[in-house]
Write a protein that holds these residues in place. Structure first.
Motif, PDB file in Angstrom:
ATOM      1  N   GLU A 108     -33.443  14.205  -0.077  1.00  0.00           N
ATOM      2  CA  GLU A 108     -32.230  13.417   0.138  1.00  0.00           C
ATOM      3  C   GLU A 108     -32.164  12.248  -0.839  1.00  0.00           C
ATOM      4  OE1 GLU A 108     -31.642  13.753   4.904  1.00  0.00           O
ATOM      5  OE2 GLU A 108     -33.270  12.468   4.212  1.00  0.00           O
ATOM      6  N   VAL A 109     -30.960  11.760  -1.047  1.00  0.00           N
ATOM      7  CA  VAL A 109     -30.733  10.519  -1.774  1.00  0.00           C
ATOM      8  C   VAL A 109     -30.250   9.519  -0.732  1.00  0.00           C
ATOM      9  CG1 VAL A 109     -29.410   9.363  -3.569  1.00  0.00           C
ATOM     10  CG2 VAL A 109     -30.127  11.732  -3.888  1.00  0.00           C
ATOM     11  N   PHE A 110     -30.899   8.397  -0.628  1.00  0.00           N
ATOM     12  CA  PHE A 110     -30.582   7.424   0.417  1.00  0.00           C
ATOM     13  C   PHE A 110     -29.328   6.610   0.117  1.00  0.00           C
ATOM     14  CE2 PHE A 110     -35.056   8.379   1.061  1.00  0.00           C
ATOM     15  CZ  PHE A 110     -35.070   8.640   2.419  1.00  0.00           C
ATOM     16  N   VAL A 111     -29.007   6.436  -1.174  1.00  0.00           N
ATOM     17  CA  VAL A 111     -27.819   5.675  -1.569  1.00  0.00           C
ATOM     18  C   VAL A 111     -26.977   6.517  -2.517  1.00  0.00           C
ATOM     19  CG1 VAL A 111     -26.996   3.674  -2.874  1.00  0.00           C
ATOM     20  CG2 VAL A 111     -28.863   3.406  -1.241  1.00  0.00           C
ATOM     21  N   GLN A 138     -25.699   4.339   6.625  1.00  0.00           N
ATOM     22  CA  GLN A 138     -25.544   4.999   7.924  1.00  0.00           C
ATOM     23  C   GLN A 138     -26.656   4.568   8.868  1.00  0.00           C
ATOM     24  OE1 GLN A 138     -25.505   9.172   6.987  1.00  0.00           O
ATOM     25  NE2 GLN A 138     -23.451   9.103   6.131  1.00  0.00           N
ATOM     26  N   ALA A 139     -27.875   4.493   8.353  1.00  0.00           N
ATOM     27  CA  ALA A 139     -29.005   4.070   9.194  1.00  0.00           C
ATOM     28  C   ALA A 139     -28.888   2.604   9.590  1.00  0.00           C
ATOM     29  CB  ALA A 139     -30.320   4.320   8.470  1.00  0.00           C
ATOM     30  N   MET A 140     -28.462   1.776   8.646  1.00  0.00           N
ATOM     31  CA  MET A 140     -28.353   0.345   8.937  1.00  0.00           C
ATOM     32  C   MET A 140     -27.241   0.053   9.938  1.00  0.00           C
ATOM     33  SD  MET A 140     -29.073  -1.182   5.148  1.00  0.00           S
ATOM     34  CE  MET A 140     -29.511  -2.861   5.593  1.00  0.00           C
ATOM     35  N   ALA A 158     -27.028   8.388  11.267  1.00  0.00           N
ATOM     36  CA  ALA A 158     -28.473   8.417  11.048  1.00  0.00           C
ATOM     37  C   ALA A 158     -29.113   7.534  12.111  1.00  0.00           C
ATOM     38  CB  ALA A 158     -28.810   7.896   9.655  1.00  0.00           C
ATOM     39  N   PRO A 159     -30.403   7.746  12.395  1.00  0.00           N
ATOM     40  CA  PRO A 159     -31.059   6.884  13.377  1.00  0.00           C
ATOM     41  C   PRO A 159     -30.973   5.412  12.977  1.00  0.00           C
ATOM     42  CG  PRO A 159     -32.440   8.764  12.846  1.00  0.00           C
ATOM     43  CD  PRO A 159     -31.292   8.781  11.866  1.00  0.00           C
ATOM     44  N   GLN A 160     -30.758   4.549  13.944  1.00  0.00           N
ATOM     45  CA  GLN A 160     -30.608   3.099  13.706  1.00  0.00           C
ATOM     46  C   GLN A 160     -31.843   2.518  13.031  1.00  0.00           C
ATOM     47  OE1 GLN A 160     -27.981   0.751  14.648  1.00  0.00           O
ATOM     48  NE2 GLN A 160     -29.201  -0.464  13.236  1.00  0.00           N
ATOM     49  N   MET A 161     -31.623   1.800  11.957  1.00  0.00           N
ATOM     50  CA  MET A 161     -32.673   1.060  11.270  1.00  0.00           C
ATOM     51  C   MET A 161     -32.185  -0.365  11.062  1.00  0.00           C
ATOM     52  SD  MET A 161     -35.329   2.856  10.649  1.00  0.00           S
ATOM     53  CE  MET A 161     -35.559   4.472  11.350  1.00  0.00           C
ATOM     54  N   PRO A 162     -33.016  -1.321  11.284  1.00  0.00           N
ATOM     55  CA  PRO A 162     -34.341  -1.181  11.864  1.00  0.00           C
ATOM     56  C   PRO A 162     -34.255  -0.771  13.337  1.00  0.00           C
ATOM     57  CG  PRO A 162     -33.826  -3.505  11.567  1.00  0.00           C
ATOM     58  CD  PRO A 162     -32.692  -2.725  10.979  1.00  0.00           C
TER      59      PRO A 162
END
Length: 94
Positions: free
Chosen positions: A44-47, A59-61, A66-70
């Motif tokens: 995957e490419v994160f950005v 999406q994570a942030m 995506a799963p919540q980060m943090p």
């Protein structure tokens, strides 16, 4: 501009420090390439430059797609806005 967001050091580096299964690697000197190139482990490419809503990092942030980060809670609106702007402005390495 993007690494001036203290959220990476304060909220992310505790887990994303280059250890196995903690992709992306957000340590100094590794974070930009880790976020903007294809990850050898996940494929995957994160950005995706120019597309915050389509970027795994954003999406994570935001906990959307995506799963919540943090995992211990969402970042402030101002930190999210900084990351969103960086991605939408092309994710420059500056």
């Amino acid at each position: 501009m993007w690494w001036s967001c203290s959220c990476f050091n304060k909220d992310c580096i505790g887990c994303h420090k280059g250890a196995v299964n903690t992709n992306p690697n957000l340590t100094d000197g590794n974070s930009y390439l880790s976020l903007t190139t294809v990850n050898a482990t996940t494929g995957e490419v994160f950005v995706t430059p120019g597309d915050a809503s389509g970027s795994i990092l954003y999406q994570a942030m935001t906990g959307k797609g995506a799963p919540q980060m943090p995992p211990n809670g969402a970042l402030s609106t101002s930190k999210l806005a900084l990351v969103e702007k960086w991605i939408n402005d092309g994710a420059a390495n500056n």
